[in-house]
Scaffold this active site. Sequence first.
Site, PDB file in Angstrom:
ATOM      1  CG  ASP A  25       1.060   0.170  -4.989  1.00  0.00           C
ATOM      2  OD1 ASP A  25       0.666   0.759  -3.956  1.00  0.00           O
ATOM      3  OD2 ASP A  25       2.277   0.048  -5.253  1.00  0.00           O
ATOM      4  CB  SER A  26       1.172   4.748  -5.194  1.00  0.00           C
ATOM      5  OG  SER A  26       2.083   3.944  -4.469  1.00  0.00           O
ATOM      6  CB  CYS A  39      -1.814   1.135  -2.273  1.00  0.00           C
ATOM      7  SG  CYS A  39      -1.057   2.670  -1.733  1.00  0.00           S
ATOM      8  CD  GLU A  94       7.651   2.818  -7.438  1.00  0.00           C
ATOM      9  OE1 GLU A  94       7.803   2.946  -8.653  1.00  0.00           O
ATOM     10  OE2 GLU A  94       6.744   2.126  -6.932  1.00  0.00           O
ATOM     11  CB  CYS A 129       4.431   0.202   2.813  1.00  0.00           C
ATOM     12  SG  CYS A 129       4.780   0.850   1.148  1.00  0.00           S
ATOM     13  CG  HIS A 137       6.521   0.198  -2.675  1.00  0.00           C
ATOM     14  ND1 HIS A 137       5.206   0.595  -2.746  1.00  0.00           N
ATOM     15  CD2 HIS A 137       7.113   0.667  -3.813  1.00  0.00           C
ATOM     16  CE1 HIS A 137       5.027   1.286  -3.877  1.00  0.00           C
ATOM     17  NE2 HIS A 137       6.160   1.338  -4.534  1.00  0.00           N
TER      18      HIS A 137
HETATM   19  N1  DGL Z   1       2.577   0.590  -1.789  1.00  0.00           N
HETATM   20  C1  DGL Z   1       2.097   1.786  -1.140  1.00  0.00           C
HETATM   21  C2  DGL Z   1       1.614   1.437   0.263  1.00  0.00           C
HETATM   22  O1  DGL Z   1       1.320   0.272   0.492  1.00  0.00           O
HETATM   23  C3  DGL Z   1       3.158   2.824  -1.271  1.00  0.00           C
HETATM   24  C4  DGL Z   1       2.786   4.179  -0.842  1.00  0.00           C
HETATM   25  C5  DGL Z   1       3.452   5.314  -1.538  1.00  0.00           C
HETATM   26  O2  DGL Z   1       3.212   5.490  -2.724  1.00  0.00           O
HETATM   27  O3  DGL Z   1       4.147   6.074  -0.841  1.00  0.00           O
HETATM   28  O4  DGL Z   1       1.461   2.255   1.119  1.00  0.00           O
END
Ligand code: DGL
Length: 254
Positions: free
Chosen positions: A7-8, A71, A150, A182, A184
Amino acid sequence: MALGIFDSGIGGLTVFKSIATRFPKLDMIYFGDTARVPYGNKSPETIVRYTLECTKHLVDNYKIDALVLACNTASSHALKTLHDEFHIPVLGVIDAGVKNAVDVSSNRKVAVIATHATIKSKSYNKVFQLMNADIDIVSLPCPLFVPLVEEALIDGDMVETIVRETLKPIKNIGIDTIILGCTHYPVLKSVIAKVIPNVNIVDSTTYIVTDVLDLNINLEESGVRKILITDESHAFNSLKNILVGDIDVEVIKL
Ligand code: DGL
């Protein structure tokens, strides 16, 4: 061999948790690109480049036999590139979220909330179409949700105000289901449920375990778990402990 999860940032730990809980003996290694999160406000080219750099590091340096792109933003833009690049199976998270929504929506009116990049890609619309799901879809970008998570800001008045204001356009429009598009966003689920009550709130974490079963990888190993991140993040550890407990975190340089 292990399952790689990418993931990011920290959000993919919601997917990691669901897979780790279902398969306690599966070896798993998580990669969060905390140096460059968020991806959701970046161009498709940058998202593909960042995702490829990070996942290549996982594939080249660790024995992984499959990769989950935990992600939605990376799944929306980089899945095909990774399929072409690697000889191991690569799983995205969009299909799992759509299957969950199709299962629970009774009035067939669904909202997808996600990053700008995921919404722009229309990846959810395409999968709904492929599944021949006769569903009205409303899409809404929620660009402030990833930075909140975050920073480990996951409840309280300020978070509730931001969530309420952001979700205003999908309140009282007759949807019965919201897809958290997403990884998150499940962290904010209780605030979202408070702001828009009486709807189903779904995400990819329920069905992803079925998709992992279909990978036919060895699920009975030693249950070794490891987390890699690309930069220090003061919030990462506290949220990581809440989400997945005491797993070692290593900061690496790409
Ligand atoms: N968890 C990522 C997603 O599912 C986050 C994206 C981001 O880094 O903006 O899209």
